[in-house]
Design a protein around this motif. Sequence first.
Motif, PDB file in Angstrom:
ATOM      1  N   GLU A  31       0.828  -1.212   0.000  1.00 53.11           N
ATOM      2  CA  GLU A  31       0.000   0.000   0.000  1.00 53.11           C
ATOM      3  C   GLU A  31       0.862   1.261   0.000  1.00 53.11           C
ATOM      4  O   GLU A  31       0.603   2.207  -0.750  1.00 53.11           O
ATOM      5  N   LEU A  32       1.882   1.282   0.841  1.00 52.44           N
ATOM      6  CA  LEU A  32       2.730   2.473   0.931  1.00 52.44           C
ATOM      7  C   LEU A  32       3.592   2.662  -0.311  1.00 52.44           C
ATOM      8  O   LEU A  32       3.795   3.788  -0.760  1.00 52.44           O
ATOM      9  N   VAL A  33       4.081   1.577  -0.884  1.00 49.77           N
ATOM     10  CA  VAL A  33       4.840   1.683  -2.133  1.00 49.77           C
ATOM     11  C   VAL A  33       3.950   2.266  -3.226  1.00 49.77           C
ATOM     12  O   VAL A  33       4.376   3.135  -3.993  1.00 49.77           O
ATOM     13  N   ALA A  34       2.688   1.831  -3.278  1.00 46.67           N
ATOM     14  CA  ALA A  34       1.749   2.354  -4.280  1.00 46.67           C
ATOM     15  C   ALA A  34       1.501   3.848  -4.076  1.00 46.67           C
ATOM     16  O   ALA A  34       1.192   4.564  -5.030  1.00 46.67           O
ATOM     17  N   LYS A  35       1.657   4.327  -2.838  1.00 50.16           N
ATOM     18  CA  LYS A  35       1.490   5.754  -2.537  1.00 50.16           C
ATOM     19  C   LYS A  35       2.783   6.536  -2.730  1.00 50.16           C
ATOM     20  O   LYS A  35       2.839   7.727  -2.448  1.00 50.16           O
ATOM     21  N   GLY A  36       3.841   5.853  -3.167  1.00 49.44           N
ATOM     22  CA  GLY A  36       5.101   6.529  -3.446  1.00 49.44           C
ATOM     23  C   GLY A  36       6.086   6.578  -2.297  1.00 49.44           C
ATOM     24  O   GLY A  36       7.101   7.275  -2.378  1.00 49.44           O
ATOM     25  N   VAL A  37       5.831   5.843  -1.220  1.00 53.27           N
ATOM     26  CA  VAL A  37       6.756   5.841  -0.088  1.00 53.27           C
ATOM     27  C   VAL A  37       8.003   5.040  -0.462  1.00 53.27           C
ATOM     28  O   VAL A  37       7.918   3.940  -1.000  1.00 53.27           O
ATOM     29  N   GLU A  38       9.166   5.624  -0.162  1.00 46.41           N
ATOM     30  CA  GLU A  38      10.443   4.974  -0.449  1.00 46.41           C
ATOM     31  C   GLU A  38      10.824   4.050   0.706  1.00 46.41           C
ATOM     32  O   GLU A  38      10.856   4.471   1.866  1.00 46.41           O
ATOM     33  N   PHE A  39      11.125   2.809   0.378  1.00 45.22           N
ATOM     34  CA  PHE A  39      11.591   1.853   1.380  1.00 45.22           C
ATOM     35  C   PHE A  39      13.091   1.668   1.235  1.00 45.22           C
ATOM     36  O   PHE A  39      13.602   1.395   0.153  1.00 45.22           O
TER      37      PHE A  39
END
Length: 121
Positions: free
Chosen positions: A85-93
Motif C-alpha cells: 500500500e505504501l509503495v503504491a502511494k510513493g513511499v520509499e523503502f
Amino acid sequence: MITRAASIGIPVTDQAAAAEFFIDVLGFEKRVDVPTDRGRWIEVAPPGAETVLTPYTWLDHHDDRTGVFTRVVLECEDLTSLHEELVAKGVEFELDPTESAGGRFAHFKDPFGNTYVLAEL
C-alpha cells in the motif's frame, strides 16, 4: 516516576508537508495543530496511540538534523500488505520486508529522508 513517552520530535523542513505525509499517506490522526512564534506545534499519531509524533522546524541549524534514522518503530498487523500500500502511494523503502530473529520488519523514509522502522506484531 516516568509513566509514558508523550511525544517524539521529528525534524522536518516543511511542517505542512510532514502533516500531509503522516495523515494522508500513513493514516495518522492530527491531534494538535496550533501556531507558535516559530512555526506550528503539530501532533500526529496512529489512531488510538498514546504517543504522538511532533514534526518540527524551529531549531537553529535545523537542516542538518533531517534525514536521520529516527529509531521510531511503528507496528502493524500485516507488513506485506502495508508495504504494498505504501509503495503504491510513493513511499520509499530503504529495506523491504525482511525477517530476523526479532521478527518481520522494514525501513521506510518520509519526504525529508528520515527513516522509520515498520514492525509486524
